[in-house]
Design a protein around this motif. Structure first.
Motif, PDB file in Angstrom:
ATOM      1  N   ILE A 190       0.831  -1.200   0.000  1.00 22.03           N
ATOM      2  CA  ILE A 190       0.000   0.000   0.000  1.00 22.03           C
ATOM      3  C   ILE A 190       0.868   1.253   0.000  1.00 22.03           C
ATOM      4  CG2 ILE A 190      -1.557   1.364   1.469  1.00 22.03           C
ATOM      5  CD1 ILE A 190      -2.867  -1.329   2.265  1.00 22.03           C
ATOM      6  N   VAL A 191       1.967   1.214   0.738  1.00 22.46           N
ATOM      7  CA  VAL A 191       2.843   2.380   0.851  1.00 22.46           C
ATOM      8  C   VAL A 191       3.704   2.530  -0.406  1.00 22.46           C
ATOM      9  CG1 VAL A 191       4.649   3.488   2.210  1.00 22.46           C
ATOM     10  CG2 VAL A 191       2.887   2.123   3.353  1.00 22.46           C
ATOM     11  N   TYR A 192       4.329   1.431  -0.851  1.00 23.30           N
ATOM     12  CA  TYR A 192       5.287   1.576  -1.954  1.00 23.30           C
ATOM     13  C   TYR A 192       4.611   1.936  -3.264  1.00 23.30           C
ATOM     14  CZ  TYR A 192       4.955  -2.824  -4.734  1.00 23.30           C
ATOM     15  OH  TYR A 192       4.580  -3.826  -5.581  1.00 23.30           O
ATOM     16  N   GLN A 193       3.340   1.583  -3.436  1.00 25.45           N
ATOM     17  CA  GLN A 193       2.693   1.847  -4.707  1.00 25.45           C
ATOM     18  C   GLN A 193       2.526   3.344  -4.989  1.00 25.45           C
ATOM     19  OE1 GLN A 193      -0.866  -0.818  -4.926  1.00 25.45           O
ATOM     20  NE2 GLN A 193       0.201  -1.500  -6.744  1.00 25.45           N
ATOM     21  N   LEU A 194       2.374   4.144  -3.955  1.00 27.28           N
ATOM     22  CA  LEU A 194       2.243   5.592  -4.167  1.00 27.28           C
ATOM     23  C   LEU A 194       3.538   6.159  -4.742  1.00 27.28           C
ATOM     24  CD1 LEU A 194       0.307   6.581  -0.918  1.00 27.28           C
ATOM     25  CD2 LEU A 194      -0.618   6.153  -3.198  1.00 27.28           C
ATOM     26  N   SER A 195       4.663   5.728  -4.191  1.00 20.79           N
ATOM     27  CA  SER A 195       5.950   6.166  -4.730  1.00 20.79           C
ATOM     28  C   SER A 195       6.161   5.630  -6.139  1.00 20.79           C
ATOM     29  CB  SER A 195       7.093   5.677  -3.827  1.00 20.79           C
ATOM     30  OG  SER A 195       7.029   6.277  -2.553  1.00 20.79           O
ATOM     31  N   ASP A 196       5.695   4.395  -6.382  1.00 14.40           N
ATOM     32  CA  ASP A 196       5.839   3.784  -7.698  1.00 14.40           C
ATOM     33  C   ASP A 196       5.049   4.566  -8.746  1.00 14.40           C
ATOM     34  OD1 ASP A 196       6.967   1.938  -9.351  1.00 14.40           O
ATOM     35  OD2 ASP A 196       5.679   0.268  -8.775  1.00 14.40           O
ATOM     36  N   ALA A 197       3.849   5.010  -8.380  1.00 12.31           N
ATOM     37  CA  ALA A 197       3.031   5.802  -9.308  1.00 12.31           C
ATOM     38  C   ALA A 197       3.712   7.117  -9.651  1.00 12.31           C
ATOM     39  CB  ALA A 197       1.655   6.066  -8.693  1.00 12.31           C
ATOM     40  N   ALA A 198       4.290   7.771  -8.641  1.00 13.41           N
ATOM     41  CA  ALA A 198       4.948   9.063  -8.863  1.00 13.41           C
ATOM     42  C   ALA A 198       6.165   8.913  -9.768  1.00 13.41           C
ATOM     43  CB  ALA A 198       5.356   9.676  -7.528  1.00 13.41           C
ATOM     44  N   GLN A 199       7.029   7.939  -9.473  1.00 14.33           N
ATOM     45  CA  GLN A 199       8.256   7.810 -10.263  1.00 14.33           C
ATOM     46  C   GLN A 199       7.955   7.371 -11.687  1.00 14.33           C
ATOM     47  OE1 GLN A 199      10.081   4.913 -11.415  1.00 14.33           O
ATOM     48  NE2 GLN A 199       8.361   3.559 -10.937  1.00 14.33           N
ATOM     49  N   SER A 200       6.926   6.543 -11.864  1.00 13.01           N
ATOM     50  CA  SER A 200       6.567   6.083 -13.208  1.00 13.01           C
ATOM     51  C   SER A 200       6.083   7.244 -14.072  1.00 13.01           C
ATOM     52  CB  SER A 200       5.478   5.010 -13.116  1.00 13.01           C
ATOM     53  OG  SER A 200       5.058   4.614 -14.403  1.00 13.01           O
ATOM     54  N   GLY A 201       5.190   8.070 -13.527  1.00  7.42           N
ATOM     55  CA  GLY A 201       4.680   9.217 -14.273  1.00  7.42           C
ATOM     56  C   GLY A 201       5.776  10.203 -14.634  1.00  7.42           C
ATOM     57  N   LEU A 202       6.658  10.477 -13.681  1.00  5.53           N
ATOM     58  CA  LEU A 202       7.748  11.423 -13.921  1.00  5.53           C
ATOM     59  C   LEU A 202       8.703  10.907 -14.995  1.00  5.53           C
ATOM     60  CD1 LEU A 202       8.381  12.369 -10.191  1.00  5.53           C
ATOM     61  CD2 LEU A 202       7.618  13.954 -11.978  1.00  5.53           C
ATOM     62  N   GLN A 203       8.966   9.601 -14.994  1.00  2.00           N
ATOM     63  CA  GLN A 203       9.811   9.036 -16.051  1.00  2.00           C
ATOM     64  C   GLN A 203       9.155   9.173 -17.417  1.00  2.00           C
ATOM     65  OE1 GLN A 203      12.655   5.669 -15.741  1.00  2.00           O
ATOM     66  NE2 GLN A 203      11.313   4.998 -14.107  1.00  2.00           N
ATOM     67  N   GLY A 204       7.836   8.973 -17.471  1.00  2.00           N
ATOM     68  CA  GLY A 204       7.123   9.123 -18.734  1.00  2.00           C
ATOM     69  C   GLY A 204       7.255  10.522 -19.300  1.00  2.00           C
ATOM     70  N   VAL A 205       7.181  11.535 -18.429  1.00  2.00           N
ATOM     71  CA  VAL A 205       7.342  12.926 -18.856  1.00  2.00           C
ATOM     72  C   VAL A 205       8.756  13.157 -19.370  1.00  2.00           C
ATOM     73  CG1 VAL A 205       7.273  15.335 -18.143  1.00  2.00           C
ATOM     74  CG2 VAL A 205       5.571  13.730 -17.259  1.00  2.00           C
ATOM     75  N   LEU A 206       9.753  12.686 -18.641  1.00  2.00           N
ATOM     76  CA  LEU A 206      11.152  12.879 -19.036  1.00  2.00           C
ATOM     77  C   LEU A 206      11.450  12.216 -20.387  1.00  2.00           C
ATOM     78  CD1 LEU A 206      12.827  12.367 -15.550  1.00  2.00           C
ATOM     79  CD2 LEU A 206      12.929  14.452 -16.930  1.00  2.00           C
ATOM     80  N   ARG A 207      10.852  11.061 -20.651  1.00  2.00           N
ATOM     81  CA  ARG A 207      11.050  10.406 -21.945  1.00  2.00           C
ATOM     82  C   ARG A 207      10.448  11.236 -23.068  1.00  2.00           C
ATOM     83  NH1 ARG A 207       9.123   4.891 -19.218  1.00  2.00           N
ATOM     84  NH2 ARG A 207      11.058   4.420 -18.090  1.00  2.00           N
ATOM     85  N   GLY A 208       9.347  11.910 -22.766  1.00  2.00           N
ATOM     86  CA  GLY A 208       8.748  12.790 -23.769  1.00  2.00           C
ATOM     87  C   GLY A 208       9.689  13.908 -24.180  1.00  2.00           C
ATOM     88  N   TYR A 209      10.546  14.338 -23.267  1.00  2.00           N
ATOM     89  CA  TYR A 209      11.569  15.346 -23.567  1.00  2.00           C
ATOM     90  C   TYR A 209      12.827  14.706 -24.169  1.00  2.00           C
ATOM     91  CZ  TYR A 209       9.142  19.026 -20.911  1.00  2.00           C
ATOM     92  OH  TYR A 209       8.240  19.970 -20.472  1.00  2.00           O
ATOM     93  N   LYS A 210      12.823  13.401 -24.344  1.00  2.00           N
ATOM     94  CA  LYS A 210      13.987  12.621 -24.787  1.00  2.00           C
ATOM     95  C   LYS A 210      15.145  12.742 -23.793  1.00  2.00           C
ATOM     96  CE  LYS A 210      13.434  12.471 -29.843  1.00  2.00           C
ATOM     97  NZ  LYS A 210      14.088  12.815 -31.129  1.00  2.00           N
ATOM     98  N   ASP A 211      14.803  12.966 -22.536  1.00  2.00           N
ATOM     99  CA  ASP A 211      15.825  13.030 -21.490  1.00  2.00           C
ATOM    100  C   ASP A 211      15.870  11.656 -20.818  1.00  2.00           C
ATOM    101  OD1 ASP A 211      17.661  14.778 -19.788  1.00  2.00           O
ATOM    102  OD2 ASP A 211      16.378  13.876 -18.265  1.00  2.00           O
ATOM    103  N   VAL A 212      16.912  10.901 -21.080  1.00  2.00           N
ATOM    104  CA  VAL A 212      16.941   9.514 -20.630  1.00  2.00           C
ATOM    105  C   VAL A 212      18.215   9.125 -19.864  1.00  2.00           C
ATOM    106  CG1 VAL A 212      15.357   8.682 -22.414  1.00  2.00           C
ATOM    107  CG2 VAL A 212      17.803   8.829 -22.927  1.00  2.00           C
ATOM    108  N   LYS A 213      19.313   9.858 -20.071  1.00  2.00           N
ATOM    109  CA  LYS A 213      20.579   9.433 -19.461  1.00  2.00           C
ATOM    110  C   LYS A 213      20.630   9.723 -17.963  1.00  2.00           C
ATOM    111  CE  LYS A 213      23.132   9.794 -23.790  1.00  2.00           C
ATOM    112  NZ  LYS A 213      24.206  10.462 -24.554  1.00  2.00           N
ATOM    113  N   ALA A 214      20.251  10.937 -17.559  1.00  2.00           N
ATOM    114  CA  ALA A 214      20.233  11.257 -16.128  1.00  2.00           C
ATOM    115  C   ALA A 214      19.209  10.403 -15.374  1.00  2.00           C
ATOM    116  CB  ALA A 214      19.957  12.745 -15.919  1.00  2.00           C
TER     117      ALA A 214
END
Length: 452
Positions: free
Chosen positions: A366-390
């Motif tokens: 229950i606790v870890y899934q909230l962090s998982d949702a946040a990091q997944s969404g943020l990665q999706g945004v960064l990929r849209g900018y083609k920012d992948v190395k950092a």
């Protein structure tokens, strides 16, 4: 796809792209869910064997598909900037690359699979099922990677309903094939958990064949002349795709592998009951995660399209919309999971010890899934900018520098036992979410200043 001018239109566009992805992801996961549930009905050894096999396959599968995911932002940028003529060549090169990667995985796996399973010192029955489950699954490796290139090609243009249709069509075949190969119906041999591997592999072939058929039948796709107009493989084109895809693939690999490593550590350090309980909890929480994962994939499309068209304000709005939407969904799901955790576990197995232990895993989830949702969404945004190395470096540090060491220490040196491993996952995902958020602020500022 179009550039929406106000928030209401952006929400409608985002949802129109999102919901087919969501249905697709849930359908794809349904195949894994059927594998797990049907194997669990055969016996605890079958459930544990499929759990170990899936845990070894998952990071490889998600890592390679992450590399191929580069097709989505590449296509989205071409569409957003009006360079549609470059799409067919990029997709064809990605198909060549997918076959090469599939052959590599097959060859390496044939040498290392059995030694890895021996290192784990599993029960004989669990070892046998895990090994042969993966042997069966290997038949579908190349068609799986090829079909994912085509999926990313469809999705990058906003045609997410195409892959939804293909996947929904494939699910009933997967269920029937599992029913046949696992339990010995329709004149097929009763292979138990091993049969799930063969059933899934055949399903991957079905998905590929239907995907290819779509490229010839649909007006919006057939003008690209895929599988008609061939070009020579180009290392230069592969290098460009790999420069985007490898960091994405490694980021996804390091995330998915922490769950696999946890399952493997449970197998090494604890009992078969613990392996089965861990798999039950992981299976259902992963099902819930398909929603924020779908949001992440939709974010890559709309953000990539907006950035490609110079609509930076729109890209930021889509980012906020998607990230908070994913967190909100799993917050609601956490309440459901808390109250029905043991009933959910009972869907997978009749073993009362497995059910009770899985219920305890669910509480930590229950606790870890909230962090998982946040990091997944943020990665999706960064990929849209083609920012992948950092983001790759952030993922590596968070998952393997924090999550795994913390989880192992808690499991090995405290009374928490296997639950300590899941607490480690929570810490790793939380660190990743914080790191991705900081990186996104830097990237957005650079784009606004014209420094990209």
């Amino acid at each position: 796809m179009y550039h929406a001018e106000n928030l209401n239109n952006k929400v409608r566009l985002f949802l129109s792209i999102l919901w087919p992805i969501m249905v697709t992801q849930l359908s794809l996961f349904a195949m894994n869910l059927v594998d797990t549930m049907m194997s669990g009905r055969v016996g605890t050894d079958d459930l544990a064997g499929v759990a170990i096999g899936s845990s070894l396959w998952l990071p490889i599968f998600t890592g390679v598909n992450g590399i191929l995911l580069a097709v989505t932002p590449i296509v989205a940028h071409f569409i957003g900037s009006g360079q549609k003529d470059k799409i067919a060549g990029a997709v064809t090169q990605a198909m060549y690359l997918s076959v090469a990667l599939g052959i590599l995985v097959f060859v390496v796996g044939s040498f290392v699979l059995d030694p890895v399973l021996h290192i784990m010192n599993l029960d004989t029955g669990v070892h046998h099922i895990a090994f042969h489950y993966l042997v069966g699954l290997s038949i579908g490796i190349i068609p799986l990677f090829l079909s994912n290139v085509l999926r990313n090609f469809f999705d990058g243009q906003g045609f997410t309903r195409i892959t939804m249709f293909i996947t929904i069509l494939a699910v009933p075949f997967n269920v029937l094939l599992n029913y046949g190969f696992i339990f010995g119906n329709f004149g097929l041999p009763a292979l138990g958990g091993i049969g799930a591997g063969y059933a899934t592999a055949i399903t991957y072939w079905i998905i590929l064949l239907v995907s290819i058929w779509m490229t010839f039948r649909l007006t919006v796709i057939k003008h690209y002349r895929l599988f008609v107009k061939w070009i020579m493989p180009s290392w230069k084109a592969w290098k460009e795709q790999l420069s985007i895809g490898i960091p994405i693939g490694l980021s996804i690999f390091f995330e998915s592998s922490i769950f696999s490593v946890v399952t493997l550590l449970v197998g090494i350090m604890f009992s078969t009951v613990a392996i089965a309980a861990n798999q039950v909890a992981l299976s259902f929480t992963t099902l819930m995660f398909m929603i924020p994962l779908s949001i992440s994939m939709a974010l890559t499309i709309v953000v990539g399209y907006s950035v490609g068209g110079g609509k930076l304000k729109a890209a930021k709005q889509y980012g906020r919309l998607g990230v908070w939407g994913g967190i909100g969904f799993l917050a609601c799901g956490a309440v459901f999971l808390f109250f029905f955790r043991e009933s959910i576990a009972g869907l997978y197995t009749t073993d009362i010890d497995v059910i009770m232990m899985a219920g305890q895993f669910f509480i930590i989830a229950i606790v870890y899934q909230l962090s998982d949702a946040a990091q997944s969404g943020l990665q999706g945004v960064l990929r849209g900018y083609k920012d992948v190395k950092a983001p790759f470096l952030i993922a590596l540090t968070s998952y393997w520098g924090v999550g795994i060491p913390a989880g192992y220490s808690l499991a090995a040196f405290t009374p928490l036992g296997p639950f300590g491993l899941w607490i480690g996952i929570t810490l790793g995902l939380t660190c990743a979410a914080i790191g991705f958020y900081i990186r996104l602020q830097i990237v957005q500022r650079r784009f606004e200043l014209g420094e990209n």
